[in-house]
Design a protein around this motif. Structure first.
Motif, PDB file in Angstrom:
ATOM      1  N   PRO A  86      29.103   6.383   6.867  1.00  0.00           N
ATOM      2  CA  PRO A  86      29.057   7.746   6.317  1.00  0.00           C
ATOM      3  C   PRO A  86      28.406   8.761   7.248  1.00  0.00           C
ATOM      4  O   PRO A  86      28.650   9.960   7.125  1.00  0.00           O
ATOM      5  CB  PRO A  86      28.259   7.589   5.020  1.00  0.00           C
ATOM      6  N   CYS A  87      27.587   8.261   8.184  1.00  0.00           N
ATOM      7  CA  CYS A  87      26.974   9.152   9.170  1.00  0.00           C
ATOM      8  C   CYS A  87      27.733   9.152  10.497  1.00  0.00           C
ATOM      9  O   CYS A  87      27.328   9.835  11.442  1.00  0.00           O
ATOM     10  CB  CYS A  87      25.517   8.757   9.400  1.00  0.00           C
ATOM     11  N   GLY A  88      28.808   8.363  10.590  1.00  0.00           N
ATOM     12  CA  GLY A  88      29.580   8.312  11.827  1.00  0.00           C
ATOM     13  C   GLY A  88      28.827   7.681  12.979  1.00  0.00           C
ATOM     14  O   GLY A  88      29.119   7.957  14.148  1.00  0.00           O
ATOM     15  N   ARG A 139      17.281   2.855   8.739  1.00  0.00           N
ATOM     16  CA  ARG A 139      17.431   3.287   7.355  1.00  0.00           C
ATOM     17  C   ARG A 139      18.896   3.147   6.931  1.00  0.00           C
ATOM     18  O   ARG A 139      19.800   3.527   7.684  1.00  0.00           O
ATOM     19  CB  ARG A 139      16.957   4.727   7.196  1.00  0.00           C
ATOM     20  N   PRO A 140      19.166   2.603   5.753  1.00  0.00           N
ATOM     21  CA  PRO A 140      20.557   2.478   5.288  1.00  0.00           C
ATOM     22  C   PRO A 140      21.243   3.842   5.293  1.00  0.00           C
ATOM     23  O   PRO A 140      20.695   4.828   4.788  1.00  0.00           O
ATOM     24  CB  PRO A 140      20.405   1.916   3.873  1.00  0.00           C
ATOM     25  N   ASP A 175      19.084   8.402  16.708  1.00  0.00           N
ATOM     26  CA  ASP A 175      19.877   7.180  16.539  1.00  0.00           C
ATOM     27  C   ASP A 175      19.468   6.436  15.276  1.00  0.00           C
ATOM     28  O   ASP A 175      18.295   6.450  14.877  1.00  0.00           O
ATOM     29  CB  ASP A 175      19.701   6.275  17.758  1.00  0.00           C
ATOM     30  N   LEU A 176      20.454   5.731  14.681  1.00  0.00           N
ATOM     31  CA  LEU A 176      20.226   5.100  13.383  1.00  0.00           C
ATOM     32  C   LEU A 176      20.166   3.577  13.442  1.00  0.00           C
ATOM     33  O   LEU A 176      19.279   2.973  12.845  1.00  0.00           O
ATOM     34  CB  LEU A 176      21.319   5.528  12.398  1.00  0.00           C
ATOM     35  N   ALA A 198      22.488   9.609   4.237  1.00  0.00           N
ATOM     36  CA  ALA A 198      23.421  10.734   4.168  1.00  0.00           C
ATOM     37  C   ALA A 198      23.141  11.586   2.937  1.00  0.00           C
ATOM     38  O   ALA A 198      23.139  12.827   3.002  1.00  0.00           O
ATOM     39  CB  ALA A 198      24.860  10.221   4.147  1.00  0.00           C
ATOM     40  N   THR A 199      22.879  10.931   1.812  1.00  0.00           N
ATOM     41  CA  THR A 199      22.556  11.666   0.589  1.00  0.00           C
ATOM     42  C   THR A 199      21.279  12.474   0.763  1.00  0.00           C
ATOM     43  O   THR A 199      21.195  13.638   0.333  1.00  0.00           O
ATOM     44  CB  THR A 199      22.406  10.690  -0.588  1.00  0.00           C
TER      45      THR A 199
END
Length: 216
Positions: A175-177, A126-127, A98-99, A132-133
């Protein structure tokens, strides 16, 4: 310290797993996945694909089998029994990918309370754009296997999650959904001995979501 990875087969979990495996003093003993009628819950990915991921990662896979529909008390009973077994074998933590969704984190922590297991969130806060990058730079490769068509175009189902796709997402889509806009299936990444073959043969509508029909 022995830990188990809560595994749904997606990209965030893949990086969280790699982070846990690289942590000094930590041994990832295996992957744990909830399965409903032969498919991974939430993404409808057939069990065979997470089994193939586990084999490529060199880790055992344990499944928590759930009925459909699944009342919450049945879910809690079966996951609780699975966690008790992991604890009996010496596990001390369950790792999650989880983010930033605080309610999801709080639910997981409440669910583990009293089990002797702690919840670990190595990617928390984390942003997500630079995250994602980083995933892509570290070799995480994934296919979009499920979308909420009210939030993202259904046409991205079956596409590779990459910089080009991320650039095409609507501005209000993570961007990570992470808000549930889409789910992915990892085909390669850190710790994989070889890529997992995945072929998208079509799409289907499931409970308001559009999912990929998968083959090998």
């Amino acid at each position: 310290m022995q830990v188990w990875m809560s595994w749904s087969g997606g990209k965030d979990g893949a990086l969280a797993l790699a982070t846990a495996r690289a942590t000094p003093g930590t041994t990832v003993a295996g992957l744990q996945t909830t399965v409903v009628a032969g498919e991974v819950s939430a993404s409808w990915v057939p069990r065979a694909f997470v089994e193939a991921q586990a084999a490529a990662l060199g880790l055992p896979l344990e499944t928590v089998e759930l009925p459909w529909p699944c009342p919450n008390d049945v879910y809690e009973q079966r996951t609780g029994a699975a966690w008790a077994e992991l604890r009996r074998r010496g596990a001390s933590e369950v790792v999650y990918g989880d983010l930033f969704l605080a309610d999801v984190r709080a639910y997981r922590e409440r669910a583990l309370a009293g089990t002797g297991l702690a919840a670990s969130f190595p990617l928390w806060g984390r942003p997500t754009a630079p995250l994602a990058t980083e995933m892509l730079d570290r070799g995480v490769r994934a296919v979009v296997v499920c979308v909420d068509p009210a939030r993202v175009p259904a046409t991205i189902v079956g596409r590779t999650w990459d910089a080009e796709l991320i650039a095409e997402l609507p501005a209000d889509v993570d961007p990570c959904g992470e808000n549930g806009e889409f789910h992915t299936l990892v085909t390669d990444g850190p710790g994989f001995a070889h890529p997992v073959p995945v072929r998208v043969t079509g799409t289907a509508e499931r409970d308001g979501f559009v999912t990929a029909v998968l083959g090998t």
